[in-house]
Design a protein around this motif. Structure first.
Motif, mmCIF file in Angstrom:
data_model
loop_
_atom_site.group_PDB
_atom_site.id
_atom_site.type_symbol
_atom_site.label_atom_id
_atom_site.label_comp_id
_atom_site.label_asym_id
_atom_site.label_seq_id
_atom_site.Cartn_x
_atom_site.Cartn_y
_atom_site.Cartn_z
ATOM 1 N N ALA A 1 8.539 11.582 -17.244
ATOM 2 C CA ALA A 1 7.750 11.319 -16.040
ATOM 3 C C ALA A 1 7.664 12.560 -15.157
ATOM 4 N N ARG A 2 8.783 13.212 -14.944
ATOM 5 C CA ARG A 2 8.771 14.411 -14.101
ATOM 6 C C ARG A 2 7.934 15.523 -14.749
ATOM 7 N N ALA A 3 8.063 15.671 -16.050
ATOM 8 C CA ALA A 3 7.283 16.693 -16.754
ATOM 9 C C ALA A 3 5.787 16.405 -16.639
ATOM 10 N N THR A 4 5.413 15.141 -16.703
ATOM 11 C CA THR A 4 4.009 14.753 -16.572
ATOM 12 C C THR A 4 3.476 15.103 -15.190
ATOM 13 N N LEU A 5 4.237 14.784 -14.151
ATOM 14 C CA LEU A 5 3.799 15.101 -12.791
ATOM 15 C C LEU A 5 3.684 16.612 -12.589
ATOM 16 N N LEU B 1 0.809 -1.218 0.000
ATOM 17 C CA LEU B 1 0.000 0.000 0.000
ATOM 18 C C LEU B 1 0.848 1.277 0.000
ATOM 19 N N ILE B 2 1.793 1.347 -0.928
ATOM 20 C CA ILE B 2 2.565 2.579 -1.143
ATOM 21 C C ILE B 2 2.002 3.266 -2.381
ATOM 22 N N PHE B 3 1.719 4.568 -2.260
ATOM 23 C CA PHE B 3 1.077 5.282 -3.352
ATOM 24 C C PHE B 3 1.821 6.524 -3.817
ATOM 25 N N ASP B 4 2.790 7.023 -3.044
ATOM 26 C CA ASP B 4 3.512 8.194 -3.516
ATOM 27 C C ASP B 4 4.971 8.132 -3.087
ATOM 28 N N VAL B 5 5.780 8.981 -3.693
ATOM 29 C CA VAL B 5 7.222 8.927 -3.483
ATOM 30 C C VAL B 5 7.631 9.353 -2.081
ATOM 31 N N PRO B 6 7.037 10.400 -1.488
ATOM 32 C CA PRO B 6 7.433 10.747 -0.119
ATOM 33 C C PRO B 6 7.239 9.598 0.876
ATOM 34 N N ARG B 7 6.107 8.896 0.785
ATOM 35 C CA ARG B 7 5.909 7.759 1.701
ATOM 36 C C ARG B 7 6.893 6.638 1.363
ATOM 37 N N TYR B 8 7.167 6.456 0.084
ATOM 38 C CA TYR B 8 8.140 5.428 -0.298
ATOM 39 C C TYR B 8 9.501 5.714 0.314
ATOM 40 N N ARG B 9 9.912 6.970 0.329
ATOM 41 C CA ARG B 9 11.197 7.308 0.943
ATOM 42 C C ARG B 9 11.183 6.990 2.438
ATOM 43 N N GLN B 10 10.038 7.180 3.086
ATOM 44 C CA GLN B 10 9.928 6.821 4.502
ATOM 45 C C GLN B 10 10.038 5.305 4.678
ATOM 46 N N VAL B 11 9.479 4.570 3.745
ATOM 47 C CA VAL B 11 9.585 3.111 3.786
ATOM 48 C C VAL B 11 11.044 2.675 3.668
ATOM 49 N N ARG C 1 2.889 18.786 -14.952
ATOM 50 C CA ARG C 1 1.676 19.197 -15.668
ATOM 51 C C ARG C 1 0.420 18.846 -14.870
ATOM 52 N N LEU C 2 0.442 17.684 -14.224
ATOM 53 C CA LEU C 2 -0.707 17.293 -13.406
ATOM 54 C C LEU C 2 -0.870 18.227 -12.212
ATOM 55 N N ALA C 3 0.246 18.599 -11.605
ATOM 56 C CA ALA C 3 0.176 19.530 -10.479
ATOM 57 C C ALA C 3 -0.364 20.881 -10.928
ATOM 58 N N THR C 4 0.082 21.332 -12.077
ATOM 59 C CA THR C 4 -0.407 22.601 -12.619
ATOM 60 C C THR C 4 -1.908 22.548 -12.901
ATOM 61 N N ALA C 5 -2.374 21.364 -13.303
ATOM 62 C CA ALA C 5 -3.808 21.185 -13.583
ATOM 63 C C ALA C 5 -4.637 21.108 -12.306
ATOM 64 N N ARG D 1 -4.954 12.174 -19.040
ATOM 65 C CA ARG D 1 -5.664 10.989 -18.576
ATOM 66 C C ARG D 1 -4.755 9.759 -18.683
ATOM 67 N N ASN D 2 -4.759 8.953 -17.636
ATOM 68 C CA ASN D 2 -3.983 7.701 -17.587
ATOM 69 C C ASN D 2 -2.472 7.915 -17.731
ATOM 70 N N THR D 3 -1.994 9.066 -17.293
ATOM 71 C CA THR D 3 -0.544 9.306 -17.339
ATOM 72 C C THR D 3 0.093 9.318 -15.955
ATOM 73 N N ALA D 4 -0.718 9.468 -14.920
ATOM 74 C CA ALA D 4 -0.179 9.684 -13.571
ATOM 75 C C ALA D 4 0.517 8.456 -13.010
ATOM 76 N N ALA D 5 -0.073 7.285 -13.203
ATOM 77 C CA ALA D 5 0.429 6.077 -12.536
ATOM 78 C C ALA D 5 1.838 5.718 -12.991
ATOM 79 N N LEU D 6 2.061 5.681 -14.284
ATOM 80 C CA LEU D 6 3.386 5.331 -14.782
ATOM 81 C C LEU D 6 4.414 6.387 -14.391
ATOM 82 N N ALA D 7 4.041 7.653 -14.505
ATOM 83 C CA ALA D 7 4.973 8.716 -14.139
ATOM 84 C C ALA D 7 5.338 8.626 -12.660
ATOM 85 N N ASN D 8 4.345 8.408 -11.821
ATOM 86 C CA ASN D 8 4.550 8.291 -10.378
ATOM 87 C C ASN D 8 5.488 7.132 -10.050
#
Length: 367
Positions: free
Chosen positions: A319-323, A164-174, A325-329, A226-233
């Motif tokens: 991947a970083r550019a996608t994230l 149940l890891i969903f983002d990079v900050p929590r992954y770094r804590q793991v 763009r998503l944040a900007t959106a 659409r459908n770009t977040a998961a792979l980029a993350n």
């Protein structure tokens, strides 16, 4: 050579995200090992709920448990640990051939304990001792409370699958919790070579949640988000993994025999029918990773998957550019991860509750 073989050649371990008594007793698991490059198994409460709720493969053991007066909790524990122990035995040759890297089978602690570090550790120790197989992994959720249990279990020499890891900050804590556990294990004189770990980074659920938010924000489909977040993350998480291997902290542990905690791509079944059904497998290819797949996805990759030349490091800038763009959106990834973590725990507790109800009815009928 199939796409599954190509993945193995690229350094991706193919694991099956499913287990059942029928699969074990009919040779189904060994068939996948022999013909589909499967070298590991993951389980979760939903998988056991589906397995035990259907068919009669568990009837004989349920009869014995009813005669002994076992309650539903004890019966579920007996049923699931029996399956996992048998799966460990069937994958023991893979475990030995890979020097313990693969041939692993995971069992999850009770999901109702996800926010109780003390109880999680206690059950992890019980399952580790009860199943008593060197190729076992105990799944512990990456909740805030779970981080302490991950470090404590690792320090005791227990191989942990962090789920149940969903983002990079929590992954770094793991990663930090795991390294802390290794350092404590080393200080206690435990052999680090015997301790394996994977960090299960969930993929498809991220796209489902982000797509939902893009719709609420009225971001048009032609924006290409659409459908770009998961792979980029996930790709950015892999960069965090490689960064962790470049630290002095890791190098000191590696010199003492520690093995890397590999990223494991979980939730790889495609939810959106508009996506190719192999998206979350062929899009996440890199050395020192694991991809655990439901059988439907596994077969899709075997039948028509194509593993190209690009690897995750080649895709990092995009991947970083996608994230960005998503944040900007308007996508708040911190909130996305919190929502998905809560949903993940709830889904597993619901499945466990349903399983307990099913087993209660089966025991009462036999009594």
């Amino acid at each position: 050579m199939t796409a599954l073989g190509d993945l193995a050649q690229a350094g991706v371990s193919v694991w099956l995200d499913d287990l059942s008594r029928t699969r074990l007793r009919t040779g189904g698991l060994r068939r996948l090992v022999d013909t589909r490059d499967v070298v590991g198994v993951t389980t979760n409460p939903t998988i056991f709920d589906q397995a035990i709720s259907t068919g009669d493969a568990y009837a004989a053991q349920l009869d014995e448990l009813a005669r002994s007066g076992a309650d539903a909790t004890a019966a579920v524990r007996a049923l699931t640990t029996t399956d996992v122990g048998e799966a460990c035995d069937q994958l023991r040759d893979v475990f030995e051939a890979t020097d313990g890297r693969d041939g692993r089978v995971s069992i999850e602690v009770d999901p109702f304990l996800a926010h109780d570090a003390t109880a999680t550790l206690a059950q992890a120790r019980e399952l580790w001792a009860e199943i008593d197989r060197p190729n076992l992994m105990i799944k512990i959720p990456a909740t805030e409370e779970g981080l302490a249990a991950i470090a404590d279990a690792t320090a005791l020499g227990i191989s942990v699958n962090v789920t149940l890891i969903f983002d990079v900050p929590r992954y770094r804590q793991v990663v930090d919790a795991w390294l802390t556990g290794l350092q404590r294990a080393q200080a206690a004189g435990r052999p680090l070579t015997a301790i394996q770990s994977v960090a299960s980074f969930f993929v498809s659920r991220v796209d489902v949640e982000v797509n939902r938010r893009l719709e609420r924000l009225a971001v048009p489909d032609d924006a290409g988000l659409r459908n770009t977040a998961a792979l980029a993350n996930a790709r950015v998480a892999y960069q965090a993994f490689t960064d962790s291997l470049a630290t002095d902290r890791w190098r000191a542990l590696a010199a003492a025999g520690a093995q890397p905690q590999r990223p494991l791509w979980a939730s790889t079944g495609v939810k959106d029918p508009l996506l190719p059904d192999t998206t979350y497998v062929t899009g996440l290819v890199a050395p020192d990773t694991v991809n655990t797949m439901p059988e439907r996805t596994l077969e899709a990759v075997w039948e028509h998957g194509e593993v190209g030349a690009e690897r995750i490091p080649d895709q990092m800038d995009t991947a970083r550019a996608t994230l960005d763009r998503l944040a900007t959106a308007g996508i708040d990834f911190t909130d996305v991860a919190l929502v998905l973590e809560r949903e993940g725990v709830t889904k597993f507790t619901d499945a466990w509750r349903h399983l307990l109800d099913t087993v209660t009815q089966a025991l009462e009928a036999r009594a």
